[in-house]
Design a protein around this motif. Structure first.
Motif, PDB file in Angstrom:
ATOM      1  N   GLY A 183      44.179  59.025  61.834  1.00 52.80           N
ATOM      2  CA  GLY A 183      45.586  59.293  61.713  1.00 52.80           C
ATOM      3  C   GLY A 183      46.058  60.697  62.227  1.00 52.80           C
ATOM      4  O   GLY A 183      46.965  60.749  62.997  1.00 52.80           O
ATOM      5  N   ILE A 184      45.131  61.645  61.784  1.00 49.12           N
ATOM      6  CA  ILE A 184      45.547  63.167  62.086  1.00 49.12           C
ATOM      7  C   ILE A 184      45.108  63.174  63.791  1.00 49.12           C
ATOM      8  O   ILE A 184      45.701  63.642  64.307  1.00 49.12           O
ATOM      9  CB  ILE A 184      44.646  63.959  61.471  1.00 49.12           C
ATOM     10  CG1 ILE A 184      45.322  64.086  59.773  1.00 49.12           C
ATOM     11  CG2 ILE A 184      44.722  65.395  61.876  1.00 49.12           C
ATOM     12  CD1 ILE A 184      44.334  64.901  58.928  1.00 49.12           C
ATOM     13  N   ALA A 185      44.006  62.470  64.126  1.00 53.05           N
ATOM     14  CA  ALA A 185      43.641  62.647  65.343  1.00 53.05           C
ATOM     15  C   ALA A 185      44.480  62.070  66.299  1.00 53.05           C
ATOM     16  O   ALA A 185      44.841  62.474  67.383  1.00 53.05           O
ATOM     17  CB  ALA A 185      42.153  61.934  65.533  1.00 53.05           C
ATOM     18  N   ILE A 186      45.161  60.750  66.097  1.00 56.51           N
ATOM     19  CA  ILE A 186      46.158  60.125  66.693  1.00 56.51           C
ATOM     20  C   ILE A 186      47.248  60.923  66.967  1.00 56.51           C
ATOM     21  O   ILE A 186      47.749  61.280  67.913  1.00 56.51           O
ATOM     22  CB  ILE A 186      46.605  58.866  66.179  1.00 56.51           C
ATOM     23  CG1 ILE A 186      45.326  57.943  66.373  1.00 56.51           C
ATOM     24  CG2 ILE A 186      47.496  58.071  66.994  1.00 56.51           C
ATOM     25  CD1 ILE A 186      45.429  56.490  65.374  1.00 56.51           C
ATOM     26  N   ALA A 187      47.749  61.320  65.942  1.00 58.35           N
ATOM     27  CA  ALA A 187      48.892  62.353  65.731  1.00 58.35           C
ATOM     28  C   ALA A 187      48.932  63.709  66.625  1.00 58.35           C
ATOM     29  O   ALA A 187      49.740  64.177  67.519  1.00 58.35           O
ATOM     30  CB  ALA A 187      49.247  62.755  64.428  1.00 58.35           C
ATOM     31  N   ALA A 188      47.550  64.157  66.669  1.00 60.23           N
ATOM     32  CA  ALA A 188      47.300  65.318  67.613  1.00 60.23           C
ATOM     33  C   ALA A 188      47.342  64.877  68.938  1.00 60.23           C
ATOM     34  O   ALA A 188      47.906  65.713  69.729  1.00 60.23           O
ATOM     35  CB  ALA A 188      46.101  65.725  67.007  1.00 60.23           C
ATOM     36  N   GLY A 189      46.989  63.656  69.204  1.00 60.97           N
ATOM     37  CA  GLY A 189      47.243  63.117  70.460  1.00 60.97           C
ATOM     38  C   GLY A 189      48.307  63.031  71.057  1.00 60.97           C
ATOM     39  O   GLY A 189      48.821  63.428  72.139  1.00 60.97           O
ATOM     40  N   LEU A 190      49.100  62.390  70.037  1.00 56.87           N
ATOM     41  CA  LEU A 190      50.569  62.121  70.543  1.00 56.87           C
ATOM     42  C   LEU A 190      51.499  63.499  70.770  1.00 56.87           C
ATOM     43  O   LEU A 190      52.290  63.662  71.585  1.00 56.87           O
ATOM     44  CB  LEU A 190      51.330  61.486  69.164  1.00 56.87           C
ATOM     45  CG  LEU A 190      50.829  60.009  69.076  1.00 56.87           C
ATOM     46  CD1 LEU A 190      51.466  59.376  67.849  1.00 56.87           C
ATOM     47  CD2 LEU A 190      51.253  59.171  70.412  1.00 56.87           C
ATOM     48  N   ILE A 191      51.064  64.371  69.749  1.00 62.67           N
ATOM     49  CA  ILE A 191      51.655  65.640  69.744  1.00 62.67           C
ATOM     50  C   ILE A 191      51.378  66.446  71.236  1.00 62.67           C
ATOM     51  O   ILE A 191      52.253  66.874  71.805  1.00 62.67           O
ATOM     52  CB  ILE A 191      51.737  66.457  68.719  1.00 62.67           C
ATOM     53  CG1 ILE A 191      51.978  65.952  67.320  1.00 62.67           C
ATOM     54  CG2 ILE A 191      51.878  67.912  68.625  1.00 62.67           C
ATOM     55  CD1 ILE A 191      51.894  66.467  65.978  1.00 62.67           C
ATOM     56  N   ALA A 192      49.935  66.603  71.515  1.00 64.48           N
ATOM     57  CA  ALA A 192      49.730  67.133  72.592  1.00 64.48           C
ATOM     58  C   ALA A 192      50.264  66.452  73.896  1.00 64.48           C
ATOM     59  O   ALA A 192      50.640  67.267  74.733  1.00 64.48           O
ATOM     60  CB  ALA A 192      48.141  66.947  72.713  1.00 64.48           C
ATOM     61  N   TYR A 193      50.361  65.188  73.828  1.00 63.91           N
ATOM     62  CA  TYR A 193      50.816  64.505  75.183  1.00 63.91           C
ATOM     63  C   TYR A 193      52.120  64.885  75.236  1.00 63.91           C
ATOM     64  O   TYR A 193      52.838  65.172  76.283  1.00 63.91           O
ATOM     65  CB  TYR A 193      50.620  62.928  74.917  1.00 63.91           C
ATOM     66  CG  TYR A 193      51.526  62.116  76.053  1.00 63.91           C
ATOM     67  CD1 TYR A 193      50.989  62.180  77.096  1.00 63.91           C
ATOM     68  CD2 TYR A 193      52.488  61.342  75.462  1.00 63.91           C
ATOM     69  CE1 TYR A 193      51.583  61.404  78.323  1.00 63.91           C
ATOM     70  CE2 TYR A 193      53.127  60.186  76.587  1.00 63.91           C
ATOM     71  CZ  TYR A 193      52.417  60.534  77.990  1.00 63.91           C
ATOM     72  OH  TYR A 193      53.390  59.758  78.771  1.00 63.91           O
ATOM     73  N   THR A 199      46.089  54.156  59.114  1.00 63.16           N
ATOM     74  CA  THR A 199      45.813  54.850  60.171  1.00 63.16           C
ATOM     75  C   THR A 199      47.063  54.958  61.110  1.00 63.16           C
ATOM     76  O   THR A 199      47.596  56.164  61.303  1.00 63.16           O
ATOM     77  CB  THR A 199      44.502  54.475  60.799  1.00 63.16           C
ATOM     78  OG1 THR A 199      43.515  54.254  60.384  1.00 63.16           O
ATOM     79  CG2 THR A 199      44.308  55.202  62.122  1.00 63.16           C
ATOM     80  N   GLY A 200      47.702  54.026  61.289  1.00 65.49           N
ATOM     81  CA  GLY A 200      49.012  53.900  62.179  1.00 65.49           C
ATOM     82  C   GLY A 200      50.021  54.559  61.377  1.00 65.49           C
ATOM     83  O   GLY A 200      50.823  55.356  62.001  1.00 65.49           O
ATOM     84  N   PHE A 201      50.102  54.163  60.162  1.00 65.64           N
ATOM     85  CA  PHE A 201      51.055  54.933  59.489  1.00 65.64           C
ATOM     86  C   PHE A 201      51.046  56.415  59.189  1.00 65.64           C
ATOM     87  O   PHE A 201      51.922  57.160  59.317  1.00 65.64           O
ATOM     88  CB  PHE A 201      51.158  54.131  58.124  1.00 65.64           C
ATOM     89  CG  PHE A 201      51.938  52.912  58.039  1.00 65.64           C
ATOM     90  CD1 PHE A 201      52.215  52.399  59.209  1.00 65.64           C
ATOM     91  CD2 PHE A 201      52.536  52.265  56.802  1.00 65.64           C
ATOM     92  CE1 PHE A 201      52.872  51.033  59.373  1.00 65.64           C
ATOM     93  CE2 PHE A 201      53.152  50.944  57.032  1.00 65.64           C
ATOM     94  CZ  PHE A 201      53.247  50.448  58.216  1.00 65.64           C
ATOM     95  N   ASN A 202      49.857  56.777  59.168  1.00 70.82           N
ATOM     96  CA  ASN A 202      49.841  58.400  59.019  1.00 70.82           C
ATOM     97  C   ASN A 202      50.015  59.148  60.090  1.00 70.82           C
ATOM     98  O   ASN A 202      50.690  60.025  60.162  1.00 70.82           O
ATOM     99  CB  ASN A 202      48.150  58.893  58.485  1.00 70.82           C
ATOM    100  CG  ASN A 202      47.906  58.221  57.101  1.00 70.82           C
ATOM    101  OD1 ASN A 202      48.865  58.301  56.299  1.00 70.82           O
ATOM    102  ND2 ASN A 202      46.649  57.962  56.776  1.00 70.82           N
ATOM    103  N   ALA A 203      49.398  58.529  61.334  1.00 71.21           N
ATOM    104  CA  ALA A 203      49.875  59.082  62.387  1.00 71.21           C
ATOM    105  C   ALA A 203      51.341  59.026  62.846  1.00 71.21           C
ATOM    106  O   ALA A 203      51.903  60.027  63.298  1.00 71.21           O
ATOM    107  CB  ALA A 203      49.004  58.117  63.746  1.00 71.21           C
ATOM    108  N   THR A 204      51.711  57.964  62.375  1.00 78.35           N
ATOM    109  CA  THR A 204      53.419  58.026  62.765  1.00 78.35           C
ATOM    110  C   THR A 204      54.244  59.024  61.786  1.00 78.35           C
ATOM    111  O   THR A 204      55.042  59.801  62.126  1.00 78.35           O
ATOM    112  CB  THR A 204      53.968  56.327  62.278  1.00 78.35           C
ATOM    113  OG1 THR A 204      53.318  55.391  63.089  1.00 78.35           O
ATOM    114  CG2 THR A 204      55.508  56.519  62.592  1.00 78.35           C
ATOM    115  N   ILE A 205      53.597  59.180  60.524  1.00 79.32           N
ATOM    116  CA  ILE A 205      54.284  59.873  59.722  1.00 79.32           C
ATOM    117  C   ILE A 205      54.356  61.425  60.292  1.00 79.32           C
ATOM    118  O   ILE A 205      55.212  62.097  60.338  1.00 79.32           O
ATOM    119  CB  ILE A 205      54.016  59.881  58.236  1.00 79.32           C
ATOM    120  CG1 ILE A 205      54.337  58.466  57.491  1.00 79.32           C
ATOM    121  CG2 ILE A 205      54.379  60.967  57.384  1.00 79.32           C
ATOM    122  CD1 ILE A 205      53.958  58.045  56.219  1.00 79.32           C
TER     123      ILE A 205
END
Length: 154
Positions: free
Chosen positions: A11-21, A75-81
């Motif tokens: 979740g943290i890795a996905i969020a980091a990817g979304l933020i970087a993008y 995983t998805g919920f953590n990334a979304t939050i």
């Protein structure tokens, strides 16, 4: 503990990817164009696929549909939050006029503020998480349509 570490780590890795993008798009001023948010789905899809795959590798023979589903969903919920919190900070603290720029093409008599925008970002992320989890669990679940699967059915 390992069951919770996968959704948190991915979740943290996905969020980091979304933020970087998002930040890369903002360098070019493209973060105001909603069409570019389609790639967010690709980032989410890849990260959630890897999370469920990793969870299945760890669980091996003990892998259950329900547990895999929860791993993908969390995983998805953590990334979304995490991304929604970042988006809120960006839109209120870093670049306060961002929401007005983003909504300029839809501006009307409606009072659309940061709360509604954050709500939409969160709902889109949660919906994407649910759909991707349902889709991926069809790939990762054990089939009961084989002779071996019929012996192990509940």
């Amino acid at each position: 503990m390992k069951q919770f570490s996968i959704p948190i780590k991915y979740g943290i890795a996905i969020a980091a990817g979304l933020i970087a993008y998002f930040l890369i798009l903002s360098l070019f001023g493209a973060h105001k164009q909603p069409i570019f948010s389609l790639f967010n789905g690709v980032i989410m899809a890849y990260g959630m696929y890897e999370a469920i795959k990793h969870y299945r590798l760890i669980e091996a023979k003990k892998f259950k549909y329900e547990k895999g589903f929860m791993a993908g969903l969390l995983t998805g919920f953590n990334a979304t939050i995490i991304f929604t919190i970042f988006f809120g900070i960006y839109a209120t603290e870093i670049k306060p006029d961002f929401v007005n720029e983003l909504l300029s093409m839809w501006r009307s008599d409606y009072g659309i503020g940061i709360g509604i925008v954050l709500f939409v970002v969160a709902v889109m992320g949660f919906a994407t998480s649910i759909i991707l989890t349902l889709m991926y669990m069809q790939l990762f679940k054990d089939s009961w349509n084989t002779k071996a699967g019929k012996r192990h059915s509940p």
